[in-house]
Scaffold this active site. Sequence first.
Site, PDB file in Angstrom:
ATOM      1  N   LYS A   9       0.821  -1.214   0.000  1.00 54.80           N
ATOM      2  CA  LYS A   9       0.000   0.000   0.000  1.00 54.80           C
ATOM      3  C   LYS A   9       0.861   1.273   0.000  1.00 54.80           C
ATOM      4  O   LYS A   9       2.076   1.222   0.238  1.00 54.80           O
ATOM      5  CB  LYS A   9      -0.930  -0.034   1.218  1.00 54.80           C
ATOM      6  CG  LYS A   9      -1.993  -1.149   1.147  1.00 54.80           C
ATOM      7  CD  LYS A   9      -2.957  -1.030   2.320  1.00 54.80           C
ATOM      8  CE  LYS A   9      -4.077  -2.059   2.239  1.00 54.80           C
ATOM      9  NZ  LYS A   9      -5.050  -1.890   3.365  1.00 54.80           N
ATOM     10  N   TYR A  49     -12.351  -2.124  -3.833  1.00 60.34           N
ATOM     11  CA  TYR A  49     -12.867  -2.260  -2.464  1.00 60.34           C
ATOM     12  C   TYR A  49     -14.392  -2.182  -2.409  1.00 60.34           C
ATOM     13  O   TYR A  49     -14.955  -1.794  -1.378  1.00 60.34           O
ATOM     14  CB  TYR A  49     -12.267  -1.175  -1.572  1.00 60.34           C
ATOM     15  CG  TYR A  49     -10.892  -1.514  -1.018  1.00 60.34           C
ATOM     16  CD1 TYR A  49     -10.691  -2.627  -0.197  1.00 60.34           C
ATOM     17  CD2 TYR A  49      -9.787  -0.711  -1.296  1.00 60.34           C
ATOM     18  CE1 TYR A  49      -9.443  -2.931   0.331  1.00 60.34           C
ATOM     19  CE2 TYR A  49      -8.529  -1.008  -0.772  1.00 60.34           C
ATOM     20  CZ  TYR A  49      -8.377  -2.122   0.042  1.00 60.34           C
ATOM     21  OH  TYR A  49      -7.137  -2.417   0.576  1.00 60.34           O
ATOM     22  N   ARG A  85      -2.070 -14.159   4.361  1.00 63.51           N
ATOM     23  CA  ARG A  85      -2.784 -13.512   5.473  1.00 63.51           C
ATOM     24  C   ARG A  85      -2.014 -13.676   6.783  1.00 63.51           C
ATOM     25  O   ARG A  85      -1.969 -12.761   7.607  1.00 63.51           O
ATOM     26  CB  ARG A  85      -4.206 -14.082   5.623  1.00 63.51           C
ATOM     27  CG  ARG A  85      -5.149 -13.832   4.455  1.00 63.51           C
ATOM     28  CD  ARG A  85      -5.572 -12.405   4.270  1.00 63.51           C
ATOM     29  NE  ARG A  85      -6.187 -11.807   5.428  1.00 63.51           N
ATOM     30  CZ  ARG A  85      -6.896 -10.673   5.390  1.00 63.51           C
ATOM     31  NH1 ARG A  85      -7.092 -10.024   4.239  1.00 63.51           N
ATOM     32  NH2 ARG A  85      -7.394 -10.156   6.474  1.00 63.51           N
ATOM     33  N   THR A  91      -5.563  -6.903  10.665  1.00 64.98           N
ATOM     34  CA  THR A  91      -5.822  -5.627   9.986  1.00 64.98           C
ATOM     35  C   THR A  91      -5.240  -4.451  10.777  1.00 64.98           C
ATOM     36  O   THR A  91      -4.679  -3.523  10.197  1.00 64.98           O
ATOM     37  CB  THR A  91      -7.345  -5.434   9.809  1.00 64.98           C
ATOM     38  OG1 THR A  91      -7.876  -6.585   9.149  1.00 64.98           O
ATOM     39  CG2 THR A  91      -7.647  -4.194   8.995  1.00 64.98           C
ATOM     40  N   ASN A 112      -2.036   0.401   6.671  1.00 65.79           N
ATOM     41  CA  ASN A 112      -1.525  -0.839   7.260  1.00 65.79           C
ATOM     42  C   ASN A 112      -0.650  -1.678   6.320  1.00 65.79           C
ATOM     43  O   ASN A 112      -0.638  -2.900   6.398  1.00 65.79           O
ATOM     44  CB  ASN A 112      -2.678  -1.651   7.864  1.00 65.79           C
ATOM     45  CG  ASN A 112      -3.735  -1.999   6.829  1.00 65.79           C
ATOM     46  OD1 ASN A 112      -3.564  -1.716   5.650  1.00 65.79           O
ATOM     47  ND2 ASN A 112      -4.804  -2.634   7.269  1.00 65.79           N
ATOM     48  N   HIS A 115      -2.248  -5.268   1.475  1.00 61.72           N
ATOM     49  CA  HIS A 115      -3.531  -5.939   1.257  1.00 61.72           C
ATOM     50  C   HIS A 115      -3.253  -7.381   0.874  1.00 61.72           C
ATOM     51  O   HIS A 115      -2.268  -7.656   0.188  1.00 61.72           O
ATOM     52  CB  HIS A 115      -4.311  -5.268   0.114  1.00 61.72           C
ATOM     53  CG  HIS A 115      -5.456  -6.120  -0.368  1.00 61.72           C
ATOM     54  ND1 HIS A 115      -6.683  -6.109   0.242  1.00 61.72           N
ATOM     55  CD2 HIS A 115      -5.529  -7.057  -1.353  1.00 61.72           C
ATOM     56  CE1 HIS A 115      -7.470  -6.988  -0.361  1.00 61.72           C
ATOM     57  NE2 HIS A 115      -6.792  -7.571  -1.327  1.00 61.72           N
ATOM     58  N   GLU A 126      -9.737 -10.497  -7.609  1.00 61.69           N
ATOM     59  CA  GLU A 126      -8.762  -9.419  -7.451  1.00 61.69           C
ATOM     60  C   GLU A 126      -7.595  -9.557  -8.432  1.00 61.69           C
ATOM     61  O   GLU A 126      -7.088  -8.554  -8.946  1.00 61.69           O
ATOM     62  CB  GLU A 126      -8.259  -9.411  -6.002  1.00 61.69           C
ATOM     63  CG  GLU A 126      -9.363  -9.009  -5.025  1.00 61.69           C
ATOM     64  CD  GLU A 126      -8.945  -9.101  -3.559  1.00 61.69           C
ATOM     65  OE1 GLU A 126      -7.795  -9.498  -3.272  1.00 61.69           O
ATOM     66  OE2 GLU A 126      -9.781  -8.766  -2.706  1.00 61.69           O
TER      67      GLU A 126
HETATM   68  P1  IDP Z   1      -7.990  -6.562   5.578  1.00 64.24           P
HETATM   69  O1  IDP Z   1      -7.185  -5.582   4.761  1.00 64.24           O
HETATM   70  O2  IDP Z   1      -7.216  -7.082   6.750  1.00 64.24           O
HETATM   71  O3  IDP Z   1      -8.604  -7.654   4.745  1.00 64.24           O
HETATM   72  P2  IDP Z   1     -10.642  -5.346   5.664  1.00 64.24           P
HETATM   73  O4  IDP Z   1     -11.608  -5.508   6.794  1.00 64.24           O
HETATM   74  O5  IDP Z   1     -10.922  -6.082   4.393  1.00 64.24           O
HETATM   75  O6  IDP Z   1      -9.194  -5.725   6.240  1.00 64.24           O
HETATM   76  O7  IDP Z   1     -10.535  -3.790   5.384  1.00 64.24           O
HETATM   77  C1  IDP Z   1      -9.920  -3.314   4.211  1.00 64.24           C
HETATM   78  C2  IDP Z   1      -9.040  -2.149   4.565  1.00 64.24           C
HETATM   79  O8  IDP Z   1      -9.834  -1.070   5.021  1.00 64.24           O
HETATM   80  C3  IDP Z   1      -8.049  -2.403   5.703  1.00 64.24           C
HETATM   81  O9  IDP Z   1      -6.869  -3.048   5.303  1.00 64.24           O
HETATM   82  C4  IDP Z   1      -7.772  -1.005   6.188  1.00 64.24           C
HETATM   83  O10 IDP Z   1      -6.845  -0.336   5.322  1.00 64.24           O
HETATM   84  C5  IDP Z   1      -9.139  -0.353   6.036  1.00 64.24           C
HETATM   85  N1  IDP Z   1      -9.906  -0.439   7.288  1.00 64.24           N
HETATM   86  C6  IDP Z   1     -10.524  -1.525   7.804  1.00 64.24           C
HETATM   87  N2  IDP Z   1     -11.131  -1.251   8.968  1.00 64.24           N
HETATM   88  C7  IDP Z   1     -10.887   0.049   9.205  1.00 64.24           C
HETATM   89  C8  IDP Z   1     -11.247   0.934  10.265  1.00 64.24           C
HETATM   90  O11 IDP Z   1     -11.948   0.569  11.229  1.00 64.24           O
HETATM   91  N3  IDP Z   1     -10.814   2.226  10.146  1.00 64.24           N
HETATM   92  C9  IDP Z   1     -10.067   2.669   9.089  1.00 64.24           C
HETATM   93  N4  IDP Z   1      -9.698   1.854   8.063  1.00 64.24           N
HETATM   94  C10 IDP Z   1     -10.096   0.568   8.127  1.00 64.24           C
HETATM   95 MG    MG Z   2     -10.036  -7.562   3.238  1.00 67.97          MG
END
Ligand code: IDP
Ligand code: MG
Length: 138
Positions: A9, A49, A85, A91, A112, A115, A126
């Site tokens: 990212k 997304y 993962r 996350t 973070n 992805h 994807e």
């Molecule tokens: P993942 O990336 O671990 O699969 P997802 O729940 O699919 O997590 O969320 C996608 C992305 O959205 C996350 O990687 C993060 O960048 C962002 N995200 C998820 N939850 C939050 C939140 O509560 N606040 C801000 N950004 C979030």
């Molecule tokens: Mg996800």
Amino acid sequence: MERTLSIIKPDAVSKNVIGKIIQRFEDAGLKVVGLKMLHLNKDVAKGFYKEHNERAFFADLIKFMTSNPVVVQVLEGESAVRLNRQLMGDTDPQTAAEGTIRSDFAKSIDANAVHGSDSLESAAREIEYFFDKSEIFS
Ligand code: IDP
Ligand code: MG
């Protein structure tokens, strides 16, 4: 043998740790079989997304994902989806296990570092979203 989609990212690309993150995948036995650097525009990020488009953080997520270039990769290996993962960690970097990519390279849940596809079905969608068949080499 599975394939999964990984994105380094904008925060991690800005921090100059592309190589260090790819090293984690290679050290764990995943092979990079497709790779490109892209600056996502809003429509591409929103389409990618789309499952999150009702979430409160969606606008911030799109803003972040379009803020700088990303590196998109197809990773191949045994149990590639689950293994990636595991390497990524939770996350939220604050709760991600020690030694995971998010624990080591990220600070906040919105920025973070990586992805990774969450299932084989997501991986198929994807990978196709970013790569033509002719751009994958295994
Ligand atoms: P993942 O990336 O671990 O699969 P997802 O729940 O699919 O997590 O969320 C996608 C992305 O959205 C996350 O990687 C993060 O960048 C962002 N995200 C998820 N939850 C939050 C939140 O509560 N606040 C801000 N950004 C979030
Ligand atoms: Mg996800």
